[in-house]
Design a protein around this motif. Sequence first.
Motif, PDB file in Angstrom:
ATOM      1  N   VAL A  46      64.560  32.340 -14.600  1.00  0.00           N
ATOM      2  CA  VAL A  46      65.041  33.100 -13.442  1.00  0.00           C
ATOM      3  C   VAL A  46      64.844  32.258 -12.185  1.00  0.00           C
ATOM      4  O   VAL A  46      63.820  31.583 -12.024  1.00  0.00           O
ATOM      5  CB  VAL A  46      64.291  34.443 -13.314  1.00  0.00           C
ATOM      6  CG1 VAL A  46      64.496  35.068 -11.937  1.00  0.00           C
ATOM      7  CG2 VAL A  46      64.751  35.403 -14.399  1.00  0.00           C
ATOM      8  N   ALA A  47      65.853  32.294 -11.299  1.00  0.00           N
ATOM      9  CA  ALA A  47      65.789  31.594 -10.018  1.00  0.00           C
ATOM     10  C   ALA A  47      66.149  32.555  -8.890  1.00  0.00           C
ATOM     11  O   ALA A  47      67.064  33.373  -9.037  1.00  0.00           O
ATOM     12  CB  ALA A  47      66.745  30.402 -10.007  1.00  0.00           C
ATOM     13  N   LEU A  62      61.247  29.748  -9.001  1.00  0.00           N
ATOM     14  CA  LEU A  62      61.658  29.671 -10.403  1.00  0.00           C
ATOM     15  C   LEU A  62      60.569  30.307 -11.246  1.00  0.00           C
ATOM     16  O   LEU A  62      59.379  30.147 -10.949  1.00  0.00           O
ATOM     17  CB  LEU A  62      61.844  28.213 -10.843  1.00  0.00           C
ATOM     18  CG  LEU A  62      62.939  27.386 -10.175  1.00  0.00           C
ATOM     19  CD1 LEU A  62      62.749  25.904 -10.513  1.00  0.00           C
ATOM     20  CD2 LEU A  62      64.319  27.852 -10.633  1.00  0.00           C
ATOM     21  N   CYS A  63      60.954  31.034 -12.293  1.00  0.00           N
ATOM     22  CA  CYS A  63      59.952  31.567 -13.223  1.00  0.00           C
ATOM     23  C   CYS A  63      60.560  31.686 -14.614  1.00  0.00           C
ATOM     24  O   CYS A  63      61.779  31.782 -14.770  1.00  0.00           O
ATOM     25  CB  CYS A  63      59.397  32.913 -12.750  1.00  0.00           C
ATOM     26  SG  CYS A  63      60.550  34.305 -12.832  1.00  0.00           S
ATOM     27  N   CYS A 102      60.227  35.059  -3.969  1.00  0.00           N
ATOM     28  CA  CYS A 102      59.291  34.873  -5.068  1.00  0.00           C
ATOM     29  C   CYS A 102      59.734  35.692  -6.270  1.00  0.00           C
ATOM     30  O   CYS A 102      60.505  36.651  -6.134  1.00  0.00           O
ATOM     31  CB  CYS A 102      57.877  35.278  -4.646  1.00  0.00           C
ATOM     32  SG  CYS A 102      57.762  36.901  -3.857  1.00  0.00           S
ATOM     33  N   SER A 103      59.233  35.308  -7.446  1.00  0.00           N
ATOM     34  CA  SER A 103      59.619  35.987  -8.681  1.00  0.00           C
ATOM     35  C   SER A 103      58.565  35.760  -9.750  1.00  0.00           C
ATOM     36  O   SER A 103      57.883  34.731  -9.756  1.00  0.00           O
ATOM     37  CB  SER A 103      60.974  35.471  -9.179  1.00  0.00           C
ATOM     38  OG  SER A 103      60.930  34.067  -9.410  1.00  0.00           O
ATOM     39  N   GLN A 104      58.449  36.717 -10.655  1.00  0.00           N
ATOM     40  CA  GLN A 104      57.595  36.551 -11.842  1.00  0.00           C
ATOM     41  C   GLN A 104      57.991  37.584 -12.882  1.00  0.00           C
ATOM     42  O   GLN A 104      58.282  38.735 -12.555  1.00  0.00           O
ATOM     43  CB  GLN A 104      56.108  36.709 -11.511  1.00  0.00           C
ATOM     44  CG  GLN A 104      55.220  36.349 -12.711  1.00  0.00           C
ATOM     45  CD  GLN A 104      53.741  36.555 -12.437  1.00  0.00           C
ATOM     46  OE1 GLN A 104      53.342  36.988 -11.376  1.00  0.00           O
ATOM     47  NE2 GLN A 104      52.913  36.232 -13.422  1.00  0.00           N
ATOM     48  N   PHE A 105      57.988  37.154 -14.147  1.00  0.00           N
ATOM     49  CA  PHE A 105      58.237  38.075 -15.244  1.00  0.00           C
ATOM     50  C   PHE A 105      57.049  39.018 -15.433  1.00  0.00           C
ATOM     51  O   PHE A 105      55.891  38.631 -15.237  1.00  0.00           O
ATOM     52  CB  PHE A 105      58.450  37.309 -16.554  1.00  0.00           C
ATOM     53  CG  PHE A 105      59.885  36.951 -16.832  1.00  0.00           C
ATOM     54  CD1 PHE A 105      60.683  37.768 -17.614  1.00  0.00           C
ATOM     55  CD2 PHE A 105      60.432  35.793 -16.311  1.00  0.00           C
ATOM     56  CE1 PHE A 105      62.001  37.441 -17.887  1.00  0.00           C
ATOM     57  CE2 PHE A 105      61.747  35.447 -16.574  1.00  0.00           C
ATOM     58  CZ  PHE A 105      62.539  36.277 -17.375  1.00  0.00           C
ATOM     59  N   HIS A 106      57.345  40.247 -15.829  1.00  0.00           N
ATOM     60  CA  HIS A 106      56.319  41.144 -16.361  1.00  0.00           C
ATOM     61  C   HIS A 106      55.820  40.537 -17.673  1.00  0.00           C
ATOM     62  O   HIS A 106      56.544  39.805 -18.346  1.00  0.00           O
ATOM     63  CB  HIS A 106      56.940  42.528 -16.599  1.00  0.00           C
ATOM     64  CG  HIS A 106      55.952  43.600 -16.966  1.00  0.00           C
ATOM     65  ND1 HIS A 106      55.343  43.663 -18.197  1.00  0.00           N
ATOM     66  CD2 HIS A 106      55.475  44.664 -16.262  1.00  0.00           C
ATOM     67  CE1 HIS A 106      54.534  44.706 -18.240  1.00  0.00           C
ATOM     68  NE2 HIS A 106      54.594  45.334 -17.074  1.00  0.00           N
TER      69      HIS A 106
END
Length: 337
Positions: free
Chosen positions: A34-35, A24-25, A67-71
């Motif tokens: 976001v998931a 999650l981010c 995995c995930s991450q916003f810019h």
Amino acid sequence: MANPDNPNNSFEVQCPATDSFSSLCWHPRQNYLVATSWDNQVRCWEVMATGQAVPKSATSHDAPPLCSQFHADGNSVFTAGCDKQAKRWDLATNQATQVAAHDAPIRHLSWINELNMLVTGSWDKTLRYWDLRQQSPAHTQTLPDKCYALSVSHPLLVVGTAERYIQVFNLAKPDQVYKQLQSPLKHQTRCIAAFPDKQTTGYLVGSIEGRVAVQHVDDHLASKNFTFKCHREEGGQDIYAVNSMCFHPTQGTFVTTGADGTFNFWDKENKQRLKAMSKCKAPIPCAAFNHDGTILSYALSYDWHKGAAAHNPAAAINKIFLHAVQDSEVKQRKKTR
């Protein structure tokens, strides 16, 4: 009386995921969530002031994203996983383009805005740094073993690998290992969280054996290192993995989530638990605070800690909840004698 399906009275995010959640981010300044999930999907919602989550867009990978991450600009999201590639998903155009690749699944990534680079950690036993204007990595750092955990709080990067190795990097010199050690915990590393505080350099280590270590990088602060037990049933007979840890963006306190289906808020400075939340019906594989720490998102789904034999797809729970964070849960407080 508490709803057994939602014992913490959280807001539920309506999500059609058909498999477990992996990450999650949140947007760095707005309430977009976001998931990623094991059904190969990446989904985005806008969370309203009422707590309602409105679906905005979705994309997918060829294999499960992990995995995930916003810019930092909030316009795009980096995702990576079992298809051995990282993608940059532009939320305005809904286009996803490959920006990184490894020789094995990518377990973690982080956008380092100060370097204008993406770092990816893989089961191919490397960290790779990517300047998005180039196709090849700007630097490849060989790790002692497979990447299991990664956290960045510039200038600190901490990576945990198989066989309990931990490597600490000063991002002023990302090609040099600043410090290598074995985890102070006796069992496999599951997650790492770097302190957000720039004055005190350190990190948390969570293991599969219901325990967290609070570690300081500088040797003269070693006396402040300690470990504590968590995510265990009363009596200590059943011990569960610490699946994720994240710091509150302003308070310096943190939350842990576990395979026992609970999440707990902690104050490391005063060595105490601030709040223990009610046990949910499924493990909590991941959680994340929004930009101002007023919302904690957490997922319920099977985390495979008991292998395939314990997985019943027909009865599986795959849900995301939003917890309205209270000051009493995250503000540091002195211990009362």
